[in-house]
Design a protein around this motif. Structure first.
Motif, PDB file in Angstrom:
ATOM      1  N   SER A 198     -52.953 -20.622  28.414  1.00 62.62           N
ATOM      2  CA  SER A 198     -52.961 -22.068  28.607  1.00 62.62           C
ATOM      3  C   SER A 198     -52.186 -22.628  27.423  1.00 62.62           C
ATOM      4  O   SER A 198     -51.774 -21.874  26.547  1.00 62.62           O
ATOM      5  CB  SER A 198     -54.386 -22.629  28.640  1.00 62.62           C
ATOM      6  OG  SER A 198     -54.856 -22.778  27.326  1.00 62.62           O
ATOM      7  N   ALA A 199     -52.005 -23.945  27.413  1.00 63.85           N
ATOM      8  CA  ALA A 199     -51.200 -24.521  26.342  1.00 63.85           C
ATOM      9  C   ALA A 199     -51.815 -24.219  24.980  1.00 63.85           C
ATOM     10  O   ALA A 199     -51.112 -24.096  23.985  1.00 63.85           O
ATOM     11  CB  ALA A 199     -51.079 -26.026  26.538  1.00 63.85           C
ATOM     12  N   THR A 203     -44.912 -22.758  26.851  1.00 61.77           N
ATOM     13  CA  THR A 203     -45.939 -23.797  26.940  1.00 61.77           C
ATOM     14  C   THR A 203     -45.332 -25.116  27.419  1.00 61.77           C
ATOM     15  O   THR A 203     -45.959 -25.850  28.180  1.00 61.77           O
ATOM     16  CB  THR A 203     -46.609 -24.011  25.577  1.00 61.77           C
ATOM     17  OG1 THR A 203     -45.597 -24.099  24.584  1.00 61.77           O
ATOM     18  CG2 THR A 203     -47.528 -22.876  25.242  1.00 61.77           C
ATOM     19  N   THR A 204     -44.095 -25.397  26.982  1.00 62.23           N
ATOM     20  CA  THR A 204     -43.432 -26.626  27.434  1.00 62.23           C
ATOM     21  C   THR A 204     -43.152 -26.549  28.925  1.00 62.23           C
ATOM     22  O   THR A 204     -43.375 -27.517  29.668  1.00 62.23           O
ATOM     23  CB  THR A 204     -42.118 -26.831  26.669  1.00 62.23           C
ATOM     24  OG1 THR A 204     -42.354 -26.568  25.303  1.00 62.23           O
ATOM     25  CG2 THR A 204     -41.616 -28.238  26.838  1.00 62.23           C
ATOM     26  N   ASP A 257     -46.351 -27.175  30.786  1.00 59.84           N
ATOM     27  CA  ASP A 257     -46.893 -28.533  30.770  1.00 59.84           C
ATOM     28  C   ASP A 257     -46.038 -29.509  31.551  1.00 59.84           C
ATOM     29  O   ASP A 257     -46.496 -30.600  31.885  1.00 59.84           O
ATOM     30  CB  ASP A 257     -47.057 -29.004  29.326  1.00 59.84           C
ATOM     31  CG  ASP A 257     -48.412 -28.595  28.776  1.00 59.84           C
ATOM     32  OD1 ASP A 257     -49.315 -28.378  29.615  1.00 59.84           O
ATOM     33  OD2 ASP A 257     -48.567 -28.474  27.565  1.00 59.84           O
ATOM     34  N   SER A 264     -47.551 -30.371  35.247  1.00 55.18           N
ATOM     35  CA  SER A 264     -48.964 -30.736  35.295  1.00 55.18           C
ATOM     36  C   SER A 264     -49.272 -31.786  36.344  1.00 55.18           C
ATOM     37  O   SER A 264     -50.411 -32.147  36.544  1.00 55.18           O
ATOM     38  CB  SER A 264     -49.397 -31.246  33.915  1.00 55.18           C
ATOM     39  OG  SER A 264     -48.649 -32.394  33.595  1.00 55.18           O
ATOM     40  N   HIS A 293     -52.067 -25.045  35.542  1.00 54.27           N
ATOM     41  CA  HIS A 293     -52.568 -26.288  36.122  1.00 54.27           C
ATOM     42  C   HIS A 293     -53.017 -26.046  37.554  1.00 54.27           C
ATOM     43  O   HIS A 293     -52.440 -25.247  38.279  1.00 54.27           O
ATOM     44  CB  HIS A 293     -51.486 -27.359  36.092  1.00 54.27           C
ATOM     45  CG  HIS A 293     -51.037 -27.683  34.719  1.00 54.27           C
ATOM     46  ND1 HIS A 293     -51.829 -28.349  33.813  1.00 54.27           N
ATOM     47  CD2 HIS A 293     -49.883 -27.392  34.055  1.00 54.27           C
ATOM     48  CE1 HIS A 293     -51.177 -28.473  32.673  1.00 54.27           C
ATOM     49  NE2 HIS A 293     -49.994 -27.891  32.794  1.00 54.27           N
ATOM     50  N   ALA A 347     -52.916 -33.571  36.834  1.00 54.36           N
ATOM     51  CA  ALA A 347     -53.699 -33.524  35.600  1.00 54.36           C
ATOM     52  C   ALA A 347     -54.153 -34.920  35.177  1.00 54.36           C
ATOM     53  O   ALA A 347     -55.142 -35.069  34.465  1.00 54.36           O
ATOM     54  CB  ALA A 347     -52.883 -32.875  34.489  1.00 54.36           C
ATOM     55  N   SER A 357     -57.064 -27.802  34.516  1.00 53.79           N
ATOM     56  CA  SER A 357     -56.120 -26.862  33.940  1.00 53.79           C
ATOM     57  C   SER A 357     -56.832 -26.014  32.912  1.00 53.79           C
ATOM     58  O   SER A 357     -57.679 -26.504  32.181  1.00 53.79           O
ATOM     59  CB  SER A 357     -54.941 -27.588  33.286  1.00 53.79           C
ATOM     60  OG  SER A 357     -55.392 -28.259  32.138  1.00 53.79           O
TER      61      SER A 357
END
Lengths: 492, 103, 166
Positions: free
Chosen positions: A194-195, A267-268, A271, A274, A357, A362, A384
């Motif tokens: 996850s982030a 991670t970018t 996200d 989302s 997600h 989100a 998420s």
């Protein structure tokens, strides 16, 4: 003994599943809490000497948790604990602010996750294979649907004789298993669950994982060479041909989402997706959907899974590159294979299918994210969190298994033809088309939105079809399986 | 006291370079010579990156290294193709045997 | 001793040890494995030098591509298993002396060189920066490299094709 095992089997199994989830998820929640605490306290204490963040003491954390810090700083309302609870939590949270603790935690988490997942996946693959062939698969060990079969197999493998054949190059023979296993484990360093839960958030994370896929091949190659066996050698040569060839379409397929997103940081990329099901990258335009398909096929070849399992084709090469291996070293190859399968599935999920997600946007869960602890935990389940990524990864592993037990193995020249003359031009075309699409068609335009809608519909139908067919097969398993088998085996 | 700076990186690179040079000059297996070349190129790359980090402050050294890596891959591809041909003609990979100037 | 120093010396030892292994090994596949050690250690050293992009490219292209090609080449070109081509003693002796002298000279120069200390720079976003440099300042070499790769592809395919039957 057996009856006791049978009674505790299901609870142990469920606890195991919960442990897998816990390993991946609880540290994320805890580390996130410490980070927010450090940010809050950092601004309050104004300790920002030399641009470094202040180190929290246990007392700081306790005061923060109790909500008893005086002055203009008011800690968030959701973390007010009683005194003894706060003290206990303070001691638990204190080590988490140091990088080394997190690294140790990450290594333990990754190793634990990979080994548990491999054991689960081997059992599950046998069950899936059995169901597809109207059999039952492992049913006896552990009681509930043979859940402990992998455990028993593992114990058996550990005590098997470690055979070195005459004329094998011993150091290389030993080393090969590790050369295959370490990269498969190493790629989890950069794979975000996850982030927040990622060992090292590299700015080149995607290529790092790609590199690890490539390095793992060397292990297979060396294993085949060091075995001093022509079947092993053929397996290794096939693997080398196949991997070097399929890395190219794989790379091209990876370039398509990178070009759309403009970053290599996983991670970018995660996200950015989302906003619910329709914002997942695969459904953005038709070319990304095609790229997702190409990526999946090329990753299948990279994991040497059927229909691309030529390196270990048992009908032609005995067992391919691991013919001469036994015991624990043999198991390492399989751990590596299942780890790579999961990584390929997780990477497909991160790049194309919404990462960690859920299909819900989100934004709906934004208030939960900053609510009390139970709301945060629930947010991790519903909106998420690592659970979603692991779930998606397992889903893609399941699709890989399905394909393995459905499709026949293809010939080597067909593998090469499919790569060089079909997949490579297709991947190049998709890359080019996606470039023009991103350049000419804004996502807010009518054409962009229509393409998004159509792709979302196609994707939803495909996913629902896979899940639906599986559920249909599972629900009607008694009708599909011969009644004789069901009657005479326990637990059916 | 142990420290890490430009000098340490350069000494390591010099060591790699010398190893590569030795491998290039003494090995008789053609692929071994290729491995020596790779070692030498790696030493050069390490030098460039260390300079670009500790001395220059730009990423020009990294770009040069990128080119070296690409060219090394290309060179290895051609070299392996030549070795395959060599092996096909002379049935050995010993470079000392390749002193006859005929096909 | 900070983590960076410790990491540097561990990796340097790995790289140097593997390179030495390359020198000592007589078995060509073991040499290739030693090369893997050096390549991996150098890639990790690039991480230490905060050249992340270069580190992963080294892993992809060198360890995942070139080295596999080399091992493949070894497998195609060695008929007898574990064939050993030992260097001649005289060559090895002369080589050792020359290389040791060269190394000693290099180290002496390096240790004496008056490097003016410059604070190490931390590139903010090396990937984007490298991309812009490649397609800006270094556009011509970049394009030339692509032409070269095409030429190499055709050339290697031509060289390695099976001999035509007469």
């Amino acid at each position: 003994m057996g009856s006791i095992l049978r009674k505790v089997a299901l609870p142990i199994f469920l606890i195991g599943v919960a442990a897998i989830m816990g390993i991946a998820w609880a540290p994320a929640l805890l580390c996130g809490t410490v980070d927010s605490m450090r940010d809050d306290l950092g601004t309050w204490y104004k300790w920002d000497l030399r641009g470094e963040r202040p180190t929290l003491t246990v007392g700081n954390i306790r005061q923060y948790l109790e909500g008893s810090i005086e002055g203009q700083f008011a800690p968030a309302a959701h973390v007010r604990f009683g005194h003894s609870t706060a003290v206990a939590f303070a001691y638990v949270l204190w080590p988490l602010q140091f990088r080394i603790t997190r690294d140790v935690l990450a290594v333990v988490g990754v190793v634990g996750f990979v080994s548990l997942f491999a054991m689960f996946a081997i059992w599950w693959e046998r069950k899936v294979a059995a169901r597809m062939q109207s059999r039952l698969g492992p049913m006896r060990v552990g009681g509930w649907h043979g859940w402990a079969q992998s455990l028993a197999d593992g114990l058996k493998l550990l005590q098997k004789e470690d055979i070195f054949i005459e004329g094998a190059d011993r150091p290389l023979f030993r080393m090969a298993a590790y050369v295959a296993f370490v990269p498969a484990l190493g790629l989890f360093i950069a794979l975000p669950f996850s982030a927040a839960w990622i060992a090292r958030d590299l700015d080149v994370g995607l290529i790092f994982i790609f590199a690890m896929f490539g390095v793992g091949v060397l292990g297979v190659l060396i294993a085949g060479w060091a075995s001093n066996n022509k079947w092993s050698m053929f397996g290794a040569m096939r693997e080398a041909c196949q991997m070097i060839s399929y890395e190219i379409p794989l790379g091209f397929a990876l370039l398509v989402p990178i070009m759309t997103v403009g970053t290599l940081r996983l991670t970018t990329i995660g996200d950015l997706q989302s906003g619910g099901f329709q914002t997942w990258l695969a459904f953005r335009n038709p070319f990304l959907l095609a790229a997702a398909l190409l990526f999946f096929i090329a990753a299948l070849a990279s994991c040497k899974r059927a229909p691309f399992d030529l390196p270990e084709a048992e009908s032609e090469l005995v067992a391919g590159f691991h013919t001469e291996y036994s015991g624990f070293r043999w198991a390492l190859f399989f751990f590596a294979e299942y780890a790579e399968m999961f990584a390929a599935g997780a990477l497909a999920a991160i790049l194309f299918f919404g990462a960690w997600h859920s299909p819900l946007p989100a934004a709906w869960g934004e208030s939960w994210r900053h609510g009390p602890l139970w709301q945060q935990a629930l947010h991790g389940v519903v909106f998420s969190g690592p659970l979603w990524l692991i779930g998606k990864g397992i889903f893609f592993v399941y699709v890989q298994m399905w394909l393995r037990w459905t499709l026949p193995r293809i010939r080597l020249d067909q593998v090469m033809y499919a790569c060089v003359q079909v997949m490579l031009p297709l991947a190049m075309l998709v890359l080019l088309a996606n470039t023009f699409w991103e350049w000419l068609v804004p996502s807010r335009s009518v054409l962009g939105m229509a393409a998004n809608a159509v792709c979302t519909a196609v994707g939803a139908v495909a996913v629902l079809a896979i899940i639906g067919i599986s559920i249909y097969g599972f629900v009607n398993r008694r009708r599909l399986v011969g009644t004789l088998v069901v009657k005479h085996l326990p637990g059916a | 006291m142990l420290t890490v700076g430009l000098t340490q990186y350069l000494v390591l690179a010099a060591f790699l370079f010398c190893c590569g040079l030795f491998v290039m000059t003494t090995k008789r297996n053609a692929v071994g010579i290729l491995i020596g070349v790779e070692l030498v190129l790696n030493a050069a790359c390490l030098n460039l990156v260390a300079f670009s980090r500790y001395r220059v402050g730009t990423i020009d050294g990294q770009i040069a290294t990128l080119f070296i890596i690409v060219l090394a891959a290309a060179e290895a591809a051609v070299a392996i193709a030549i070795f395959v041909n060599y092996y096909r003609t002379l049935a050995t990979i010993d470079v000392d045997k390749g002193d006859e100037l005929r096909g | 001793m900070s983590g960076e120093v410790l990491a540097f010396y561990l990796l340097a030892a790995l790289a140097a040890g593997s390179a030495l292994g390359c020198v000592i090994a007589t078995n060509i596949v073991r040499m290739a494995m030693c090369l893997l050690g050096t390549l991996g250690a150098v890639a990790l050293l690039y991480f230490l030098l905060s050249a992340n992009f270069l580190a992963v490219i080294q892993l992809v292209v060198y360890a995942g591509g070139t080295l596999i090609l080399i091992v493949f080449g070894i497998m195609v070109t060695s008929r007898t298993y574990g064939e050993k081509l030992k260097p001649r003693t005289s060559e090895a002796l002369i080589g050792t002396i020359v290389v040791l002298a060269l190394f000693a000279g290099l180290v002496a120069i390096l240790l004496r060189a008056p490097w003016t200390p410059v604070a190490p720079t931390e590139p903010s976003n090396s990937v984007a920066q490298i991309g812009q440099e490649l397609l800006g300042t270094y556009l011509v070499p970049f394009e030339l490299a692509s032409v070269l790769l095409l030429a190499v592809m055709i050339g290697a395919a031509y060289l390695a094709q099976p001999a035509k039957k007469e």
